[in-house]
Scaffold this motif. Structure first.
Motif, PDB file in Angstrom:
ATOM      1  N   LYS A   1     -34.191   1.533   7.422  1.00 37.59           N
ATOM      2  CA  LYS A   1     -35.114   2.497   6.816  1.00 37.59           C
ATOM      3  C   LYS A   1     -35.204   2.357   5.302  1.00 37.59           C
ATOM      4  O   LYS A   1     -35.901   3.136   4.656  1.00 37.59           O
ATOM      5  N   ASP A   2     -34.490   1.376   4.732  1.00 34.24           N
ATOM      6  CA  ASP A   2     -34.473   1.196   3.278  1.00 34.24           C
ATOM      7  C   ASP A   2     -34.137   2.516   2.567  1.00 34.24           C
ATOM      8  O   ASP A   2     -34.780   2.886   1.583  1.00 34.24           O
ATOM      9  N   THR A   3     -33.149   3.185   3.083  1.00 31.96           N
ATOM     10  CA  THR A   3     -32.798   4.511   2.588  1.00 31.96           C
ATOM     11  C   THR A   3     -31.314   4.596   2.272  1.00 31.96           C
ATOM     12  O   THR A   3     -30.486   4.079   3.030  1.00 31.96           O
ATOM     13  N   VAL A   4     -31.004   5.261   1.172  1.00 34.88           N
ATOM     14  CA  VAL A   4     -29.626   5.526   0.788  1.00 34.88           C
ATOM     15  C   VAL A   4     -29.406   7.032   0.827  1.00 34.88           C
ATOM     16  O   VAL A   4     -30.332   7.815   0.546  1.00 34.88           O
ATOM     17  N   TYR A   5     -28.203   7.428   1.194  1.00 40.29           N
ATOM     18  CA  TYR A   5     -27.851   8.835   1.304  1.00 40.29           C
ATOM     19  C   TYR A   5     -26.652   9.131   0.404  1.00 40.29           C
ATOM     20  O   TYR A   5     -25.853   8.258   0.108  1.00 40.29           O
ATOM     21  N   LEU A   6     -26.552  10.397   0.023  1.00 38.22           N
ATOM     22  CA  LEU A   6     -25.370  10.864  -0.694  1.00 38.22           C
ATOM     23  C   LEU A   6     -24.960  12.189  -0.071  1.00 38.22           C
ATOM     24  O   LEU A   6     -25.631  13.206  -0.269  1.00 38.22           O
ATOM     25  N   GLN A   7     -23.887  12.150   0.704  1.00 38.43           N
ATOM     26  CA  GLN A   7     -23.336  13.366   1.297  1.00 38.43           C
ATOM     27  C   GLN A   7     -22.380  13.969   0.281  1.00 38.43           C
ATOM     28  O   GLN A   7     -21.406  13.320  -0.111  1.00 38.43           O
ATOM     29  N   MET A   8     -22.674  15.189  -0.133  1.00 35.05           N
ATOM     30  CA  MET A   8     -21.872  15.845  -1.162  1.00 35.05           C
ATOM     31  C   MET A   8     -21.185  17.060  -0.551  1.00 35.05           C
ATOM     32  O   MET A   8     -21.857  17.999  -0.110  1.00 35.05           O
ATOM     33  N   ASN A   9     -19.865  17.009  -0.506  1.00 39.96           N
ATOM     34  CA  ASN A   9     -19.060  18.108   0.040  1.00 39.96           C
ATOM     35  C   ASN A   9     -18.216  18.730  -1.062  1.00 39.96           C
ATOM     36  O   ASN A   9     -18.037  18.142  -2.133  1.00 39.96           O
ATOM     37  N   SER A  10     -17.697  19.900  -0.787  1.00 43.57           N
ATOM     38  CA  SER A  10     -16.834  20.606  -1.747  1.00 43.57           C
ATOM     39  C   SER A  10     -17.477  20.648  -3.127  1.00 43.57           C
ATOM     40  O   SER A  10     -16.826  20.355  -4.141  1.00 43.57           O
ATOM     41  N   LEU A  11     -18.721  21.021  -3.164  1.00 41.92           N
ATOM     42  CA  LEU A  11     -19.456  21.005  -4.423  1.00 41.92           C
ATOM     43  C   LEU A  11     -18.901  22.008  -5.421  1.00 41.92           C
ATOM     44  O   LEU A  11     -18.419  23.087  -5.049  1.00 41.92           O
TER      45      LEU A  11
ATOM     46  N   LEU B   1     -30.243  24.612  -4.030  1.00 44.26           N
ATOM     47  CA  LEU B   1     -29.239  25.539  -4.540  1.00 44.26           C
ATOM     48  C   LEU B   1     -28.175  25.750  -3.471  1.00 44.26           C
ATOM     49  O   LEU B   1     -28.495  26.035  -2.304  1.00 44.26           O
ATOM     50  N   VAL B   2     -26.922  25.628  -3.864  1.00 44.63           N
ATOM     51  CA  VAL B   2     -25.819  25.794  -2.926  1.00 44.63           C
ATOM     52  C   VAL B   2     -24.670  26.474  -3.645  1.00 44.63           C
ATOM     53  O   VAL B   2     -24.513  26.323  -4.863  1.00 44.63           O
ATOM     54  N   GLN B   3     -23.875  27.224  -2.897  1.00 46.80           N
ATOM     55  CA  GLN B   3     -22.707  27.865  -3.487  1.00 46.80           C
ATOM     56  C   GLN B   3     -21.566  26.868  -3.638  1.00 46.80           C
ATOM     57  O   GLN B   3     -21.490  25.866  -2.909  1.00 46.80           O
ATOM     58  N   ALA B   4     -20.688  27.145  -4.562  1.00 50.51           N
ATOM     59  CA  ALA B   4     -19.506  26.302  -4.748  1.00 50.51           C
ATOM     60  C   ALA B   4     -18.744  26.196  -3.433  1.00 50.51           C
ATOM     61  O   ALA B   4     -18.579  27.187  -2.717  1.00 50.51           O
ATOM     62  N   GLY B   5     -18.301  24.982  -3.137  1.00 49.72           N
ATOM     63  CA  GLY B   5     -17.616  24.720  -1.883  1.00 49.72           C
ATOM     64  C   GLY B   5     -18.532  24.258  -0.774  1.00 49.72           C
ATOM     65  O   GLY B   5     -18.068  23.800   0.276  1.00 49.72           O
ATOM     66  N   GLY B   6     -19.834  24.373  -0.996  1.00 49.92           N
ATOM     67  CA  GLY B   6     -20.813  23.988   0.005  1.00 49.92           C
ATOM     68  C   GLY B   6     -21.126  22.509  -0.010  1.00 49.92           C
ATOM     69  O   GLY B   6     -20.500  21.722  -0.746  1.00 49.92           O
ATOM     70  N   SER B   7     -22.112  22.149   0.802  1.00 52.10           N
ATOM     71  CA  SER B   7     -22.473  20.741   0.967  1.00 52.10           C
ATOM     72  C   SER B   7     -23.985  20.560   0.873  1.00 52.10           C
ATOM     73  O   SER B   7     -24.755  21.473   1.176  1.00 52.10           O
ATOM     74  N   LEU B   8     -24.378  19.380   0.439  1.00 54.16           N
ATOM     75  CA  LEU B   8     -25.764  18.955   0.447  1.00 54.16           C
ATOM     76  C   LEU B   8     -25.812  17.471   0.773  1.00 54.16           C
ATOM     77  O   LEU B   8     -24.861  16.740   0.477  1.00 54.16           O
ATOM     78  N   ARG B   9     -26.931  17.049   1.334  1.00 54.26           N
ATOM     79  CA  ARG B   9     -27.126  15.627   1.596  1.00 54.26           C
ATOM     80  C   ARG B   9     -28.417  15.176   0.927  1.00 54.26           C
ATOM     81  O   ARG B   9     -29.496  15.682   1.246  1.00 54.26           O
TER      82      ARG B   9
END
Length: 121
Positions: free
Chosen positions: A74-84, A10-18
């Motif tokens: 690491k066989d890993t993919v990321y999704l950096q999400m900003n300005s949510l 859970l994140v507020q609008a404008g926040g970020s998650l990865r």
């Protein structure tokens, strides 16, 4: 082969998650990796993709705000999400095109279980 997605919350609008998605199991060739999302009552939609060489592609709705990347070691993919935004609220799924063994002529698509992202206004 398993894909394990994590990082939602859970994140507020404008926040970020990865978000992260790690592939494990019998993997001979990990090709293109992708993120999709599905909001309640809607169809699953494409978010972003990255090839094994690092070429990226984004849906218009997230371009400029989200960044897809991968760690091939690491066989890993990321999704950096900003300005949510609240409209980014969805279950996010990762998918990957994988050859499990050298005997496989083509890749097969595998899916992770999804991780929930909720953006409050």
């Amino acid at each position: 082969v398993q894909l394990q997605a994590s990082g939602g919350g859970l994140v507020q609008a404008g926040g970020s998650l990865r978000l992260s998605c790690a592939a494990s199991g019998s993997i001979f060739d990990l090709n293109t990796m992708r993120w999709y999302r599905q909001a309640p009552g809607t169809q699953r939609e494409y978010v972003a993709a990255i090839t094994s060489g690092g070429t990226t592609n984004y849906a218009a709705s997230v371009k400029g705000r989200f960044t897809i990347s991968r760690d091939n070691a690491k066989d890993t993919v990321y999704l950096q999400m900003n300005s949510l935004k609240p409209e980014d609220t969805a279950v996010y799924y990762c998918a990957a095109d994988i050859r499990e063994t050298i005997l496989d002529a083509t890749t097969h698509e595998f899916w992770g279980q999804g991780t929930l992202v909720t953006v409050s206004s």
